[in-house]
Design an enzyme around this catalytic site. Sequence first.
Site, PDB file in Angstrom:
ATOM      1  N   TYR A   9       0.908  -1.322  -0.018  1.00 36.61           N
ATOM      2  CA  TYR A   9      -0.244  -0.013  -0.039  1.00 36.61           C
ATOM      3  C   TYR A   9       1.105   1.421  -0.057  1.00 36.61           C
ATOM      4  O   TYR A   9       0.615   2.146  -0.798  1.00 36.61           O
ATOM      5  CB  TYR A   9      -0.877  -0.142   1.157  1.00 36.61           C
ATOM      6  CG  TYR A   9      -1.711   1.109   1.672  1.00 36.61           C
ATOM      7  CD1 TYR A   9      -2.826   1.766   0.971  1.00 36.61           C
ATOM      8  CD2 TYR A   9      -1.348   1.938   2.815  1.00 36.61           C
ATOM      9  CE1 TYR A   9      -3.375   2.737   1.346  1.00 36.61           C
ATOM     10  CE2 TYR A   9      -2.287   2.977   3.199  1.00 36.61           C
ATOM     11  CZ  TYR A   9      -3.196   3.295   2.385  1.00 36.61           C
ATOM     12  OH  TYR A   9      -3.833   4.541   2.764  1.00 36.61           O
ATOM     13  N   VAL A  21      -2.007  -6.271  18.851  1.00 37.04           N
ATOM     14  CA  VAL A  21      -1.120  -7.134  17.912  1.00 37.04           C
ATOM     15  C   VAL A  21       0.086  -6.566  18.353  1.00 37.04           C
ATOM     16  O   VAL A  21       0.628  -5.831  18.696  1.00 37.04           O
ATOM     17  CB  VAL A  21      -1.552  -6.537  16.529  1.00 37.04           C
ATOM     18  CG1 VAL A  21      -0.304  -7.114  15.436  1.00 37.04           C
ATOM     19  CG2 VAL A  21      -2.855  -6.703  16.091  1.00 37.04           C
ATOM     20  N   TYR A  48       2.925  -9.133   7.579  1.00 33.47           N
ATOM     21  CA  TYR A  48       2.446  -8.191   8.109  1.00 33.47           C
ATOM     22  C   TYR A  48       3.885  -7.579   8.633  1.00 33.47           C
ATOM     23  O   TYR A  48       4.708  -8.134   9.069  1.00 33.47           O
ATOM     24  CB  TYR A  48       1.536  -8.300   9.143  1.00 33.47           C
ATOM     25  CG  TYR A  48       1.122  -6.858   9.923  1.00 33.47           C
ATOM     26  CD1 TYR A  48       0.260  -6.178   9.232  1.00 33.47           C
ATOM     27  CD2 TYR A  48       1.497  -6.918  11.059  1.00 33.47           C
ATOM     28  CE1 TYR A  48      -0.094  -5.145  10.328  1.00 33.47           C
ATOM     29  CE2 TYR A  48       1.309  -5.649  11.750  1.00 33.47           C
ATOM     30  CZ  TYR A  48       0.094  -4.920  11.417  1.00 33.47           C
ATOM     31  OH  TYR A  48       0.058  -3.689  11.846  1.00 33.47           O
TER      32      TYR A  48
HETATM   33  P1  NAD Z   1     -12.860   4.384   2.661  1.00 32.94           P
HETATM   34  O1  NAD Z   1     -12.653   2.855   2.487  1.00 32.94           O
HETATM   35  O2  NAD Z   1     -13.768   4.448   3.871  1.00 32.94           O
HETATM   36  O3  NAD Z   1     -13.174   5.254   1.360  1.00 32.94           O
HETATM   37  C1  NAD Z   1     -12.695   4.579   0.149  1.00 32.94           C
HETATM   38  C2  NAD Z   1     -14.099   4.740  -0.739  1.00 32.94           C
HETATM   39  O4  NAD Z   1     -13.534   4.589  -2.187  1.00 32.94           O
HETATM   40  C3  NAD Z   1     -15.077   3.619  -0.324  1.00 32.94           C
HETATM   41  O5  NAD Z   1     -16.422   4.093  -0.168  1.00 32.94           O
HETATM   42  C4  NAD Z   1     -14.868   2.813  -1.821  1.00 32.94           C
HETATM   43  O6  NAD Z   1     -16.183   2.117  -1.983  1.00 32.94           O
HETATM   44  C5  NAD Z   1     -14.377   3.880  -2.876  1.00 32.94           C
HETATM   45  N1  NAD Z   1     -13.701   3.248  -3.714  1.00 32.94           N
HETATM   46  C6  NAD Z   1     -12.689   2.273  -3.576  1.00 32.94           C
HETATM   47  N2  NAD Z   1     -12.204   1.970  -5.118  1.00 32.94           N
HETATM   48  C7  NAD Z   1     -12.941   2.519  -5.948  1.00 32.94           C
HETATM   49  C8  NAD Z   1     -13.515   2.158  -7.245  1.00 32.94           C
HETATM   50  N3  NAD Z   1     -12.389   1.500  -7.998  1.00 32.94           N
HETATM   51  N4  NAD Z   1     -14.207   3.047  -7.701  1.00 32.94           N
HETATM   52  C9  NAD Z   1     -15.455   3.725  -7.099  1.00 32.94           C
HETATM   53  N5  NAD Z   1     -15.091   3.916  -5.795  1.00 32.94           N
HETATM   54  C10 NAD Z   1     -14.080   3.083  -5.371  1.00 32.94           C
HETATM   55  O7  NAD Z   1     -11.511   5.238   3.200  1.00 32.94           O
HETATM   56  P2  NAD Z   1     -11.097   6.334   3.934  1.00 32.94           P
HETATM   57  O8  NAD Z   1     -10.724   6.331   5.060  1.00 32.94           O
HETATM   58  O9  NAD Z   1     -12.089   7.311   3.661  1.00 32.94           O
HETATM   59  O10 NAD Z   1     -10.031   7.165   2.977  1.00 32.94           O
HETATM   60  C11 NAD Z   1     -10.015   7.862   1.900  1.00 32.94           C
HETATM   61  C12 NAD Z   1      -8.622   8.015   1.506  1.00 32.94           C
HETATM   62  O11 NAD Z   1      -7.846   8.631   2.344  1.00 32.94           O
HETATM   63  C13 NAD Z   1      -7.837   6.733   0.727  1.00 32.94           C
HETATM   64  O12 NAD Z   1      -7.277   7.246  -0.342  1.00 32.94           O
HETATM   65  C14 NAD Z   1      -6.953   6.322   2.136  1.00 32.94           C
HETATM   66  O13 NAD Z   1      -5.763   5.740   1.395  1.00 32.94           O
HETATM   67  C15 NAD Z   1      -6.666   7.801   2.409  1.00 32.94           C
HETATM   68  N6  NAD Z   1      -6.138   7.636   3.686  1.00 32.94           N
HETATM   69  C16 NAD Z   1      -7.105   7.762   4.926  1.00 32.94           C
HETATM   70  C17 NAD Z   1      -6.899   7.528   6.310  1.00 32.94           C
HETATM   71  C18 NAD Z   1      -7.436   7.590   7.428  1.00 32.94           C
HETATM   72  O14 NAD Z   1      -7.040   8.284   8.555  1.00 32.94           O
HETATM   73  N7  NAD Z   1      -8.902   7.400   7.184  1.00 32.94           N
HETATM   74  C19 NAD Z   1      -5.227   7.584   6.401  1.00 32.94           C
HETATM   75  C20 NAD Z   1      -4.329   7.470   5.628  1.00 32.94           C
HETATM   76  C21 NAD Z   1      -4.743   7.628   4.201  1.00 32.94           C
HETATM   77  N1  UDP Z   2      -4.227  -2.949  15.851  1.00 30.49           N
HETATM   78  C1  UDP Z   2      -4.292  -3.931  17.121  1.00 30.49           C
HETATM   79  N2  UDP Z   2      -5.493  -4.582  17.055  1.00 30.49           N
HETATM   80  C2  UDP Z   2      -6.516  -4.371  16.499  1.00 30.49           C
HETATM   81  C3  UDP Z   2      -6.480  -3.669  15.182  1.00 30.49           C
HETATM   82  C4  UDP Z   2      -5.139  -3.043  14.816  1.00 30.49           C
HETATM   83  O1  UDP Z   2      -3.294  -3.806  17.890  1.00 30.49           O
HETATM   84  O2  UDP Z   2      -7.851  -5.232  16.756  1.00 30.49           O
HETATM   85  C5  UDP Z   2      -2.993  -2.268  15.678  1.00 30.49           C
HETATM   86  C6  UDP Z   2      -2.133  -2.401  14.263  1.00 30.49           C
HETATM   87  O3  UDP Z   2      -1.217  -3.447  14.473  1.00 30.49           O
HETATM   88  C7  UDP Z   2      -1.487  -1.260  14.464  1.00 30.49           C
HETATM   89  C8  UDP Z   2      -2.407  -0.181  14.854  1.00 30.49           C
HETATM   90  O4  UDP Z   2      -3.404  -0.929  15.702  1.00 30.49           O
HETATM   91  O5  UDP Z   2      -0.049  -1.220  14.914  1.00 30.49           O
HETATM   92  C9  UDP Z   2      -3.054   0.547  13.861  1.00 30.49           C
HETATM   93  O6  UDP Z   2      -3.982  -0.055  13.096  1.00 30.49           O
HETATM   94  P1  UDP Z   2      -4.791   0.295  11.933  1.00 30.49           P
HETATM   95  O7  UDP Z   2      -5.387  -0.829  11.304  1.00 30.49           O
HETATM   96  O8  UDP Z   2      -5.941   1.294  12.337  1.00 30.49           O
HETATM   97  O9  UDP Z   2      -3.848   0.868  10.784  1.00 30.49           O
HETATM   98  P2  UDP Z   2      -2.429   1.512  10.824  1.00 30.49           P
HETATM   99  O10 UDP Z   2      -2.375   2.666  11.554  1.00 30.49           O
HETATM  100  O11 UDP Z   2      -1.553   0.636  10.977  1.00 30.49           O
HETATM  101  O12 UDP Z   2      -2.473   1.999   9.354  1.00 30.49           O
END
Ligand code: NAD
Ligand code: UDP
Length: 393
Positions: free
Chosen positions: A188, A256, A338
């Site tokens: 990723y 974890v 992982y």
């Molecule tokens: P999310 O999974 O809730 O939202 C992603 C949305 O994209 C989903 O609704 C999914 O159905 C849609 N999607 C995926 N592939 C698609 C496709 N091929 N066509 C149409 N729709 C599609 O995730 P989120 O937490 O809202 O994250 C949004 C973005 O932010 C992502 O790019 C993610 O990598 C980035 N991000 C989020 C966080 C966070 O803290 N939430 C952290 C790091 C990065």
């Molecule tokens: N984690 C955990 N227990 C759970 C789920 C996640 O200990 O049931 C840990 C995971 O190994 C990581 C952190 O929580 O160290 C945050 O995980 P998350 O999936 O939210 O995403 P990340 O911050 O790693 O992108």
Amino acid sequence: MASPARVDLDGNPIKAMTICMIGAGGFIGSHLCEKLMAETQHKVLAVDVCSDKIKHLLEPTPSNPNLPWGDRIQFHLFNIKNDSRLEGLIKMSDLTINLAAICTPADYNTRPLETIYSNFIDALPVVKYCSENSKRLIHFSTCEVYGKTVGSFLPKDHPLRQDPAFYVLKEDASPCIFGPTEKQRWSYACAKQLIERLIYGEGAENGLEFTIVRPFNWIGPRMDFIPGVDGPSEGVPRVLACFSNNLLRGEPLKLVDGGESQRTFLYIKDAIEAVLLMIENPARANGHIFNVGNPNNEVTVKQLAEMMSEIYAKVSGEPSLEVPTINVSSKDFYGEGYDDSDKRIPDMTIINKQLGWNPKTSLWDLLESTLTYQHRTYSEAIKRAIAKPIPSS
Ligand code: NAD
Ligand code: UDP
């Protein structure tokens, strides 16, 4: 009486724009759509394969019978992989925001191909159409592009581990440090890094107007799913939903590898304020990569589990478990391949200088409002699911 015109950070009136939002039906997208409908005049062309999390914005509900934003939000149900409608929507828009991604760590090592396709290959046409049609792009990357800290390679008790130079993550200075290819967790981060570099290159060589966002663990209501209720029972969401699921079911929270990794958590509502500033201040946001996080909200995963258990007992009125947590190995929990980021402290200099944004909400407050939502939304459904398990699809 007409409400006063909204102005940008330089005092200029903000013109209404059309935004093509890809991934609008997800966690971040749903909060961003709500904000844009409630507080601005912008129009949203929302693209996703699912609209459940924005249904309340698309259809009248008994509590909101006449949607005050009318048809300023339109939903387009399609997958951006090879769909000819995408270019048309980008052409009709002033700005494209790309949120679409597979972004749950449990998928990175178990579905590395889909992870890489989703985060790199599927984003390519979005970048291409924006560049060819001279349209502005806000692309969602991740804090995970930093990987591990430099300090993580020092012995555990080495004094330099306490030196911010060895752990604070800076957009324009920190290296990106991933584990070996066999550790597929990094599929990723690697895909996100490559699409960042491509967008940056399009900016440098072809004049693409872009902003790259690196979210640092944004959390809040509607994040991911509760396994067996609104997602597959064997699914593994991100940590907020995993721990919420355990609390709702009265099970110990699973740490974890002992829960020693450290994270900083940002409330989704604070995060959305930052994204709105980027949308409405292109002259200040274009060409920048922004860390968006809350360096004051740092905890180990173990501390997060303890805090969530205490707050859940308060908001639900249910007693805390006698054994609130158990340790599990990452191999048992996530499977082969992982690996983990040790610590994620965002440097906030750039976003602060460009947009004057600062996070506001403490970890305690954001967990209290989020767990109140989780309890209200899921506790009855969980009771029913426990009584009669929902078959996974
Ligand atoms: P999310 O999974 O809730 O939202 C992603 C949305 O994209 C989903 O609704 C999914 O159905 C849609 N999607 C995926 N592939 C698609 C496709 N091929 N066509 C149409 N729709 C599609 O995730 P989120 O937490 O809202 O994250 C949004 C973005 O932010 C992502 O790019 C993610 O990598 C980035 N991000 C989020 C966080 C966070 O803290 N939430 C952290 C790091 C990065
Ligand atoms: N984690 C955990 N227990 C759970 C789920 C996640 O200990 O049931 C840990 C995971 O190994 C990581 C952190 O929580 O160290 C945050 O995980 P998350 O999936 O939210 O995403 P990340 O911050 O790693 O992108």
